[in-house]
Design a protein around this motif. Structure first.
Motif, PDB file in Angstrom:
ATOM      1  N   LEU A  89      19.783 -14.766 -85.857  1.00 61.55           N
ATOM      2  CA  LEU A  89      19.790 -16.137 -86.340  1.00 61.55           C
ATOM      3  C   LEU A  89      19.923 -17.104 -85.174  1.00 61.55           C
ATOM      4  O   LEU A  89      20.665 -16.840 -84.219  1.00 61.55           O
ATOM      5  N   ILE A  90      19.215 -18.226 -85.252  1.00 56.62           N
ATOM      6  CA  ILE A  90      19.298 -19.291 -84.261  1.00 56.62           C
ATOM      7  C   ILE A  90      19.938 -20.492 -84.952  1.00 56.62           C
ATOM      8  O   ILE A  90      19.452 -20.962 -85.977  1.00 56.62           O
ATOM      9  N   LEU A  91      21.020 -20.982 -84.358  1.00 52.61           N
ATOM     10  CA  LEU A  91      21.785 -22.061 -84.971  1.00 52.61           C
ATOM     11  C   LEU A  91      22.062 -23.146 -83.927  1.00 52.61           C
ATOM     12  O   LEU A  91      22.597 -22.846 -82.851  1.00 52.61           O
ATOM     13  N   GLY A  92      21.687 -24.375 -84.226  1.00 52.39           N
ATOM     14  CA  GLY A  92      22.031 -25.498 -83.367  1.00 52.39           C
ATOM     15  C   GLY A  92      21.453 -25.464 -81.972  1.00 52.39           C
ATOM     16  O   GLY A  92      22.054 -26.005 -81.045  1.00 52.39           O
ATOM     17  N   CYS A  93      20.310 -24.857 -81.798  1.00 53.50           N
ATOM     18  CA  CYS A  93      19.682 -24.793 -80.481  1.00 53.50           C
ATOM     19  C   CYS A  93      18.658 -25.904 -80.306  1.00 53.50           C
ATOM     20  O   CYS A  93      17.880 -26.192 -81.224  1.00 53.50           O
ATOM     21  N   PRO A  95      15.159 -27.261 -78.427  1.00 53.92           N
ATOM     22  CA  PRO A  95      13.950 -26.507 -78.059  1.00 53.92           C
ATOM     23  C   PRO A  95      14.093 -25.792 -76.712  1.00 53.92           C
ATOM     24  O   PRO A  95      13.628 -24.667 -76.550  1.00 53.92           O
ATOM     25  N   GLU A  96      14.765 -26.423 -75.762  1.00 52.98           N
ATOM     26  CA  GLU A  96      14.968 -25.799 -74.449  1.00 52.98           C
ATOM     27  C   GLU A  96      15.862 -24.563 -74.569  1.00 52.98           C
ATOM     28  O   GLU A  96      15.613 -23.545 -73.918  1.00 52.98           O
ATOM     29  N   GLU A  97      16.906 -24.661 -75.380  1.00 59.23           N
ATOM     30  CA  GLU A  97      17.794 -23.512 -75.587  1.00 59.23           C
ATOM     31  C   GLU A  97      17.067 -22.378 -76.301  1.00 59.23           C
ATOM     32  O   GLU A  97      17.264 -21.207 -75.962  1.00 59.23           O
ATOM     33  N   GLU A  98      16.221 -22.711 -77.272  1.00 54.10           N
ATOM     34  CA  GLU A  98      15.427 -21.676 -77.950  1.00 54.10           C
ATOM     35  C   GLU A  98      14.567 -20.927 -76.944  1.00 54.10           C
ATOM     36  O   GLU A  98      14.477 -19.702 -76.985  1.00 54.10           O
ATOM     37  N   GLU A  99      13.926 -21.680 -76.039  1.00 55.28           N
ATOM     38  CA  GLU A  99      13.078 -21.042 -75.029  1.00 55.28           C
ATOM     39  C   GLU A  99      13.905 -20.135 -74.113  1.00 55.28           C
ATOM     40  O   GLU A  99      13.494 -19.027 -73.780  1.00 55.28           O
ATOM     41  N   LYS A 100      15.087 -20.575 -73.730  1.00 52.44           N
ATOM     42  CA  LYS A 100      15.960 -19.761 -72.879  1.00 52.44           C
ATOM     43  C   LYS A 100      16.401 -18.478 -73.595  1.00 52.44           C
ATOM     44  O   LYS A 100      16.478 -17.417 -72.981  1.00 52.44           O
ATOM     45  N   VAL A 101      16.691 -18.580 -74.888  1.00 54.35           N
ATOM     46  CA  VAL A 101      17.062 -17.389 -75.665  1.00 54.35           C
ATOM     47  C   VAL A 101      15.891 -16.413 -75.709  1.00 54.35           C
ATOM     48  O   VAL A 101      16.064 -15.205 -75.522  1.00 54.35           O
TER      49      VAL A 101
END
Length: 129
Positions: A89-93, A95-101
């Motif tokens: 699950l991705i919570l409170g990310c 767009p930059e944080e999503e890419e890093k994940v």
């Protein structure tokens, strides 16, 4: 897109799953991976207590810097070493944080991931008069 793809009712169930279980942060942003010291967690990483996953340790959550009580995306990981599929699950990310994940999870040739963003569509079969 068909009525069964990425609909609001699915995401409602994902939010309920998240909100009805306690998130336990296992690694804070900036922590080193326990097995691969060159990998640094880009956001907080944890698991939902009292849930089940392929690893039977609970559903994995990557929690970003934004305050949010809804899940914004899912990551599906195919791992050929473990011979399994995992949902995260991705919570409170941002767009930059999503890419890093995604970069963090795709660091090896043995595991690859895809991100599925939250949909808002309500299927026709879900509407009532």
């Amino acid at each position: 897109m068909t009525d069964f793809e990425n609909n609001a009712f699915f995401w409602q169930k994902i939010d309920t799953l998240y909100l009805s279980n306690k998130l336990e942060i296992l690694r804070e942003k900036g922590a080193k991976h326990p097995d691969y010291s060159n990998l640094i967690y880009p956001v907080d990483y944890g698991r939902l207590k009292d849930t089940q996953a392929a690893t039977s340790e609970g559903i994995t959550v990557f929690k970003g810097s934004q305050k949010s009580s809804t899940v914004s995306a899912l990551i599906i990981a195919a791992d050929i070493l473990k011979k399994d599929l995992q949902t995260k699950l991705i919570l409170g990310c941002t767009p930059e944080e999503e890419e890093k994940v995604l970069r963090f999870l795709n660091h090896t040739d043995f595991q690859k991931t895809v991100l599925i963003r939250r949909g808002q569509e309500i299927p026709n079969w879900g509407l009532t008069d």
